[in-house]
Write a protein that holds these residues in place. Structure first.
Motif, PDB file in Angstrom:
ATOM      1  N   GLY A   1      27.646 129.581   7.280  1.00  0.00           N
ATOM      2  CA  GLY A   1      27.701 128.947   8.596  1.00  0.00           C
ATOM      3  C   GLY A   1      28.109 127.494   8.478  1.00  0.00           C
ATOM      4  N   GLN A   2      27.598 126.837   7.447  1.00  0.00           N
ATOM      5  CA  GLN A   2      27.983 125.446   7.243  1.00  0.00           C
ATOM      6  C   GLN A   2      29.469 125.353   6.900  1.00  0.00           C
ATOM      7  N   ASP A   3      29.973 126.363   6.213  1.00  0.00           N
ATOM      8  CA  ASP A   3      31.403 126.390   5.898  1.00  0.00           C
ATOM      9  C   ASP A   3      32.239 126.455   7.173  1.00  0.00           C
ATOM     10  N   LEU A   4      31.779 127.225   8.156  1.00  0.00           N
ATOM     11  CA  LEU A   4      32.511 127.327   9.420  1.00  0.00           C
ATOM     12  C   LEU A   4      32.525 125.996  10.164  1.00  0.00           C
ATOM     13  N   LEU A   5      31.415 125.277  10.095  1.00  0.00           N
ATOM     14  CA  LEU A   5      31.358 123.944  10.697  1.00  0.00           C
ATOM     15  C   LEU A   5      32.371 123.024  10.019  1.00  0.00           C
ATOM     16  N   LEU A   6      32.390 123.044   8.696  1.00  0.00           N
ATOM     17  CA  LEU A   6      33.350 122.214   7.959  1.00  0.00           C
ATOM     18  C   LEU A   6      34.788 122.607   8.297  1.00  0.00           C
ATOM     19  N   ILE A   7      35.050 123.908   8.390  1.00  0.00           N
ATOM     20  CA  ILE A   7      36.396 124.382   8.710  1.00  0.00           C
ATOM     21  C   ILE A   7      36.837 123.840  10.070  1.00  0.00           C
ATOM     22  N   CYS A   8      35.935 123.863  11.051  1.00  0.00           N
ATOM     23  CA  CYS A   8      36.252 123.303  12.373  1.00  0.00           C
ATOM     24  C   CYS A   8      36.592 121.827  12.270  1.00  0.00           C
ATOM     25  N   LEU A   9      35.831 121.102  11.480  1.00  0.00           N
ATOM     26  CA  LEU A   9      36.056 119.660  11.350  1.00  0.00           C
ATOM     27  C   LEU A   9      37.310 119.343  10.535  1.00  0.00           C
ATOM     28  N   TRP A  10      37.637 120.179   9.555  1.00  0.00           N
ATOM     29  CA  TRP A  10      38.881 119.976   8.822  1.00  0.00           C
ATOM     30  C   TRP A  10      40.070 120.144   9.756  1.00  0.00           C
TER      31      TRP A  10
ATOM     32  N   VAL B   1      28.589 115.349   6.419  1.00  0.00           N
ATOM     33  CA  VAL B   1      29.003 114.940   7.764  1.00  0.00           C
ATOM     34  C   VAL B   1      28.081 113.821   8.234  1.00  0.00           C
ATOM     35  N   VAL B   2      28.541 113.159   9.286  1.00  0.00           N
ATOM     36  CA  VAL B   2      27.747 112.121   9.917  1.00  0.00           C
ATOM     37  C   VAL B   2      27.975 112.218  11.426  1.00  0.00           C
ATOM     38  N   ARG B   3      26.904 111.967  12.175  1.00  0.00           N
ATOM     39  CA  ARG B   3      27.018 111.940  13.644  1.00  0.00           C
ATOM     40  C   ARG B   3      27.144 110.498  14.101  1.00  0.00           C
ATOM     41  N   LYS B   4      28.015 110.324  15.082  1.00  0.00           N
ATOM     42  CA  LYS B   4      28.199 108.992  15.666  1.00  0.00           C
ATOM     43  C   LYS B   4      28.295 109.155  17.179  1.00  0.00           C
ATOM     44  N   PRO B   5      27.782 108.169  17.918  1.00  0.00           N
ATOM     45  CA  PRO B   5      27.931 108.248  19.374  1.00  0.00           C
ATOM     46  C   PRO B   5      29.396 108.088  19.766  1.00  0.00           C
ATOM     47  N   ASP B   6      29.776 108.766  20.826  1.00  0.00           N
ATOM     48  CA  ASP B   6      31.129 108.654  21.368  1.00  0.00           C
ATOM     49  C   ASP B   6      31.340 107.213  21.833  1.00  0.00           C
TER      50      ASP B   6
ATOM     51  N   ARG C   1      29.396 112.748  18.391  1.00  0.00           N
ATOM     52  CA  ARG C   1      30.553 113.326  17.697  1.00  0.00           C
ATOM     53  C   ARG C   1      30.210 113.490  16.216  1.00  0.00           C
ATOM     54  N   VAL C   2      30.805 114.502  15.613  1.00  0.00           N
ATOM     55  CA  VAL C   2      30.520 114.824  14.213  1.00  0.00           C
ATOM     56  C   VAL C   2      31.774 114.536  13.392  1.00  0.00           C
ATOM     57  N   PHE C   3      31.585 113.770  12.324  1.00  0.00           N
ATOM     58  CA  PHE C   3      32.686 113.369  11.456  1.00  0.00           C
ATOM     59  C   PHE C   3      32.401 113.786  10.025  1.00  0.00           C
ATOM     60  N   LEU C   4      33.459 114.150   9.329  1.00  0.00           N
ATOM     61  CA  LEU C   4      33.360 114.441   7.902  1.00  0.00           C
ATOM     62  C   LEU C   4      33.211 113.144   7.117  1.00  0.00           C
ATOM     63  N   THR C   5      32.435 113.191   6.067  1.00  0.00           N
ATOM     64  CA  THR C   5      32.409 112.089   5.106  1.00  0.00           C
ATOM     65  C   THR C   5      33.469 112.396   4.051  1.00  0.00           C
ATOM     66  N   ASN C   6      33.672 111.488   3.130  1.00  0.00           N
ATOM     67  CA  ASN C   6      34.613 111.753   2.032  1.00  0.00           C
ATOM     68  C   ASN C   6      34.176 112.974   1.241  1.00  0.00           C
TER      69      ASN C   6
END
Length: 144
Positions: A37-46, A80-85, A93-98
């Motif tokens: 499931g976490q992989d699917l989240l990453l795939i969406c963010l990629w 990942v990291v969450r940041k306010p819009d 909003r959810v952002f990938l880290t390096n």
């Protein structure tokens, strides 16, 4: 009167195949310290980094609360990291880290390997047809 045979239903075989696929995915993702499931989240963010949590929940077909738990868990691993819009601080909003970006190649390799294991008996044409049919069914049922 003919009896209803569960094992003659397409759904029965989809469920059995899904379990095989998911189990193999669990084993291989665990090597990357990921849960299914976490992989699917990453795939969406990629595909598009910085999506809102509600957009991600919709794309993944899960409840907002489930996604929040998933993000909290994967955020602790530093992927990942969450940041306010920037326009609406109530929206997250959810952002990938390096580190999250660097996992892409490994996750894609796992998906490719499992795809080849599970569908090795199908020709390229059969794989394309199966994918098209599943995408069509998903689109039809997802819009309901």
């Amino acid at each position: 009167m003919a009896s209803f045979q569960i094992d003659e239903q397409i759904g029965y075989w989809l469920i059995l195949l899904s379990r095989v696929y998911r189990k193999r995915l669990q084993i291989m993702l665990a090597e990357l310290d990921l849960f299914t499931g976490q992989d699917l989240l990453l795939i969406c963010l990629w595909g598009q980094d910085g999506q809102t949590q509600s957009d991600l929940a919709n794309k993944l077909g899960i409840q907002q609360a489930t996604l929040t738990r998933m993000i909290t868990r994967i955020e602790k691993t530093g992927l990942v990291v969450r940041k306010p819009d920037y326009e609406d601080a109530r929206v997250s909003r959810v952002f990938l880290t390096n580190a999250g970006k660097k996992l892409r190649q490994a996750v894609e390799a796992i998906w490719s390997e499992i795809e080849n294991q599970v569908f090795h008996g199908l020709t390229t044409e059969e794989r394309l047809l199966l994918r098209r049919l599943l995408m069509q069914l998903h689109a039809e049922t997802h819009s309901e």
